[in-house]
Write a protein that holds these residues in place. Structure first.
Motif, PDB file in Angstrom:
ATOM      1  N   SER A 113      39.144  35.398  59.301  1.00  0.00           N
ATOM      2  CA  SER A 113      39.969  36.470  58.050  1.00  0.00           C
ATOM      3  C   SER A 113      41.270  36.330  57.820  1.00  0.00           C
ATOM      4  CB  SER A 113      40.403  38.145  59.123  1.00  0.00           C
ATOM      5  OG  SER A 113      40.802  37.591  60.192  1.00  0.00           O
ATOM      6  N   LYS A 114      42.092  35.264  58.353  1.00  0.00           N
ATOM      7  CA  LYS A 114      43.612  34.640  58.012  1.00  0.00           C
ATOM      8  C   LYS A 114      43.064  33.331  56.539  1.00  0.00           C
ATOM      9  CE  LYS A 114      46.000  37.174  60.701  1.00  0.00           C
ATOM     10  NZ  LYS A 114      45.497  38.020  61.387  1.00  0.00           N
ATOM     11  N   ALA A 115      43.979  33.550  55.235  1.00  0.00           N
ATOM     12  CA  ALA A 115      43.735  33.262  54.449  1.00  0.00           C
ATOM     13  C   ALA A 115      45.220  31.869  54.897  1.00  0.00           C
ATOM     14  CB  ALA A 115      43.697  33.270  52.708  1.00  0.00           C
ATOM     15  N   VAL A 116      44.988  30.579  54.417  1.00  0.00           N
ATOM     16  CA  VAL A 116      46.331  30.295  54.371  1.00  0.00           C
ATOM     17  C   VAL A 116      46.882  29.492  53.330  1.00  0.00           C
ATOM     18  CG1 VAL A 116      47.896  27.655  55.515  1.00  0.00           C
ATOM     19  CG2 VAL A 116      45.922  29.003  56.551  1.00  0.00           C
ATOM     20  N   CYS A 117      48.201  29.861  52.687  1.00  0.00           N
ATOM     21  CA  CYS A 117      48.344  30.308  50.870  1.00  0.00           C
ATOM     22  C   CYS A 117      48.561  28.161  51.225  1.00  0.00           C
ATOM     23  CB  CYS A 117      49.770  30.638  50.241  1.00  0.00           C
ATOM     24  SG  CYS A 117      50.186  30.499  49.076  1.00  0.00           S
ATOM     25  N   VAL A 118      48.563  27.237  50.021  1.00  0.00           N
ATOM     26  CA  VAL A 118      49.126  25.597  50.121  1.00  0.00           C
ATOM     27  C   VAL A 118      49.473  25.693  48.986  1.00  0.00           C
ATOM     28  CG1 VAL A 118      47.136  24.771  51.830  1.00  0.00           C
ATOM     29  CG2 VAL A 118      47.294  25.809  49.737  1.00  0.00           C
ATOM     30  N   GLU A 119      51.113  24.525  49.471  1.00  0.00           N
ATOM     31  CA  GLU A 119      51.731  24.874  48.772  1.00  0.00           C
ATOM     32  C   GLU A 119      51.023  23.506  47.068  1.00  0.00           C
ATOM     33  OE1 GLU A 119      54.509  26.098  47.096  1.00  0.00           O
ATOM     34  OE2 GLU A 119      54.012  27.813  48.389  1.00  0.00           O
ATOM     35  N   LYS A 120      50.922  23.058  48.002  1.00  0.00           N
ATOM     36  CA  LYS A 120      49.697  21.556  47.611  1.00  0.00           C
ATOM     37  C   LYS A 120      48.594  21.179  47.913  1.00  0.00           C
ATOM     38  CE  LYS A 120      52.234  18.424  49.148  1.00  0.00           C
ATOM     39  NZ  LYS A 120      52.706  17.207  50.613  1.00  0.00           N
ATOM     40  N   LEU A 121      48.179  20.891  46.886  1.00  0.00           N
ATOM     41  CA  LEU A 121      46.733  20.826  47.324  1.00  0.00           C
ATOM     42  C   LEU A 121      45.958  19.945  48.025  1.00  0.00           C
ATOM     43  CD1 LEU A 121      44.816  20.127  43.215  1.00  0.00           C
ATOM     44  CD2 LEU A 121      45.199  22.260  44.753  1.00  0.00           C
ATOM     45  N   SER A 122      46.491  18.922  48.144  1.00  0.00           N
ATOM     46  CA  SER A 122      45.861  18.651  49.342  1.00  0.00           C
ATOM     47  C   SER A 122      46.097  18.655  50.872  1.00  0.00           C
ATOM     48  CB  SER A 122      47.088  16.631  49.073  1.00  0.00           C
ATOM     49  OG  SER A 122      48.709  16.976  49.248  1.00  0.00           O
ATOM     50  N   ASP A 123      47.185  19.794  50.751  1.00  0.00           N
ATOM     51  CA  ASP A 123      47.271  21.076  52.348  1.00  0.00           C
ATOM     52  C   ASP A 123      46.386  21.751  52.194  1.00  0.00           C
ATOM     53  OD1 ASP A 123      50.063  19.149  52.595  1.00  0.00           O
ATOM     54  OD2 ASP A 123      50.557  20.708  51.656  1.00  0.00           O
ATOM     55  N   ALA A 124      45.431  22.115  52.225  1.00  0.00           N
ATOM     56  CA  ALA A 124      44.021  22.807  51.911  1.00  0.00           C
ATOM     57  C   ALA A 124      43.569  21.940  52.922  1.00  0.00           C
ATOM     58  CB  ALA A 124      43.515  22.777  50.473  1.00  0.00           C
ATOM     59  N   ASN A 125      43.945  22.449  54.302  1.00  0.00           N
ATOM     60  CA  ASN A 125      43.126  21.152  55.516  1.00  0.00           C
ATOM     61  C   ASN A 125      42.340  22.984  56.449  1.00  0.00           C
ATOM     62  OD1 ASN A 125      43.426  18.852  54.479  1.00  0.00           O
ATOM     63  ND2 ASN A 125      45.814  19.209  55.341  1.00  0.00           N
ATOM     64  N   GLU A 126      42.652  24.109  56.135  1.00  0.00           N
ATOM     65  CA  GLU A 126      42.229  24.939  56.499  1.00  0.00           C
ATOM     66  C   GLU A 126      40.686  25.536  56.739  1.00  0.00           C
ATOM     67  OE1 GLU A 126      44.249  26.190  59.525  1.00  0.00           O
ATOM     68  OE2 GLU A 126      45.820  24.785  59.042  1.00  0.00           O
ATOM     69  N   HIS A 127      40.065  26.530  57.406  1.00  0.00           N
ATOM     70  CA  HIS A 127      39.202  27.010  57.463  1.00  0.00           C
ATOM     71  C   HIS A 127      38.792  27.971  55.883  1.00  0.00           C
ATOM     72  CE1 HIS A 127      36.781  25.610  60.166  1.00  0.00           C
ATOM     73  NE2 HIS A 127      37.215  26.002  61.130  1.00  0.00           N
ATOM     74  N   TRP A 128      40.110  28.091  55.551  1.00  0.00           N
ATOM     75  CA  TRP A 128      40.062  29.326  54.294  1.00  0.00           C
ATOM     76  C   TRP A 128      41.833  28.935  53.927  1.00  0.00           C
ATOM     77  CZ3 TRP A 128      40.710  35.267  54.070  1.00  0.00           C
ATOM     78  CH2 TRP A 128      40.169  35.997  52.954  1.00  0.00           C
ATOM     79  N   ALA A 129      42.014  28.556  53.093  1.00  0.00           N
ATOM     80  CA  ALA A 129      43.390  28.136  51.950  1.00  0.00           C
ATOM     81  C   ALA A 129      42.883  28.421  50.331  1.00  0.00           C
ATOM     82  CB  ALA A 129      43.896  26.773  52.199  1.00  0.00           C
ATOM     83  N   TYR A 130      44.518  28.574  50.218  1.00  0.00           N
ATOM     84  CA  TYR A 130      43.829  28.843  48.622  1.00  0.00           C
ATOM     85  C   TYR A 130      45.543  28.509  48.256  1.00  0.00           C
ATOM     86  CZ  TYR A 130      47.141  32.941  49.537  1.00  0.00           C
ATOM     87  OH  TYR A 130      48.219  33.587  49.579  1.00  0.00           O
ATOM     88  N   PHE A 131      45.236  28.518  46.871  1.00  0.00           N
ATOM     89  CA  PHE A 131      46.554  27.537  45.872  1.00  0.00           C
ATOM     90  C   PHE A 131      46.960  28.725  45.028  1.00  0.00           C
ATOM     91  CE2 PHE A 131      47.869  24.758  42.760  1.00  0.00           C
ATOM     92  CZ  PHE A 131      48.895  24.902  43.197  1.00  0.00           C
ATOM     93  N   ASN A 132      47.765  28.981  45.007  1.00  0.00           N
ATOM     94  CA  ASN A 132      48.309  29.851  43.198  1.00  0.00           C
ATOM     95  C   ASN A 132      48.173  29.113  42.120  1.00  0.00           C
ATOM     96  OD1 ASN A 132      48.734  32.292  44.692  1.00  0.00           O
ATOM     97  ND2 ASN A 132      50.068  31.828  45.483  1.00  0.00           N
ATOM     98  N   TRP A 133      47.529  28.993  41.303  1.00  0.00           N
ATOM     99  CA  TRP A 133      46.989  28.267  41.077  1.00  0.00           C
ATOM    100  C   TRP A 133      47.873  28.187  39.372  1.00  0.00           C
ATOM    101  CZ3 TRP A 133      43.525  23.334  41.349  1.00  0.00           C
ATOM    102  CH2 TRP A 133      43.762  22.735  39.897  1.00  0.00           C
ATOM    103  N   ASN A 134      48.239  29.851  38.929  1.00  0.00           N
ATOM    104  CA  ASN A 134      48.843  30.498  37.859  1.00  0.00           C
ATOM    105  C   ASN A 134      48.639  30.166  36.432  1.00  0.00           C
ATOM    106  OD1 ASN A 134      50.606  31.196  40.047  1.00  0.00           O
ATOM    107  ND2 ASN A 134      51.519  30.001  40.011  1.00  0.00           N
ATOM    108  N   ARG A 135      47.826  29.497  36.051  1.00  0.00           N
ATOM    109  CA  ARG A 135      47.016  29.781  34.285  1.00  0.00           C
ATOM    110  C   ARG A 135      47.492  28.373  34.322  1.00  0.00           C
ATOM    111  NH1 ARG A 135      44.825  34.457  32.091  1.00  0.00           N
ATOM    112  NH2 ARG A 135      44.158  35.462  33.591  1.00  0.00           N
ATOM    113  N   LYS A 136      47.338  27.158  35.628  1.00  0.00           N
ATOM    114  CA  LYS A 136      47.901  25.664  34.760  1.00  0.00           C
ATOM    115  C   LYS A 136      46.896  25.154  34.917  1.00  0.00           C
ATOM    116  CE  LYS A 136      52.358  25.845  37.688  1.00  0.00           C
ATOM    117  NZ  LYS A 136      52.314  25.356  39.495  1.00  0.00           N
TER     118      LYS A 136
END
Length: 125
Positions: A97-120
């Motif tokens: 149930s808990k998402a982990v917000c990552v600062e870099k794409l390479s840090d997405a190592n959890e069962h559920w992670a997200y990255f704020n892409w911000n329309r880039k």
């Protein structure tokens, strides 16, 4: 984290946020969707449902729609089969149930992670 894919045909700058969901998380979500609604869908639907459910819970004043991209008939002997899950070391009893917000794409190592892409663009990210 499992596989991270960035299709070249995607217009990356259309996206605000990108989520990565593990197989176990997607399997659990699609089985919950089936148990509560009778919808018989595949794991990609499970991933989409998992994120949509979280988004709906955190944005109560918005109407949320998600797309179910795959039917479940191909997965009767796998993700809907308890023995298959056990034989493949899939633990669906975990709390996803808990998402982990990552600062870099390479840090997405959890069962559920997200990255704020911000329309880039992909190159900017």
């Amino acid at each position: 984290m499992h596989c991270k894919r960035f299709p070249r045909i995607v217009t990356h700058h259309y996206y605000d946020c990108v989520h990565w969901v593990s197989a176990e998380c997607a399997y659990k979500a699609v089985r919950e969707l089936h148990a509560t609604t009778g919808l018989y869908c595949g794991p990609t639907t499970g991933a989409a449902f998992h994120v949509a459910r979280w988004y709906a819970e955190t944005h109560k004043n918005e109407e949320i729609v998600f797309i179910s991209p795959d039917p479940g008939h191909r997965y009767a002997s796998t993700i809907y089969n308890d023995d298959w899950l056990k034989n493949n070391n899939m633990d669906l009893s975990q709390d996803f149930s808990k998402a982990v917000c990552v600062e870099k794409l390479s840090d997405a190592n959890e069962h559920w992670a997200y990255f704020n892409w911000n329309r880039k663009t992909y190159q900017e990210v």
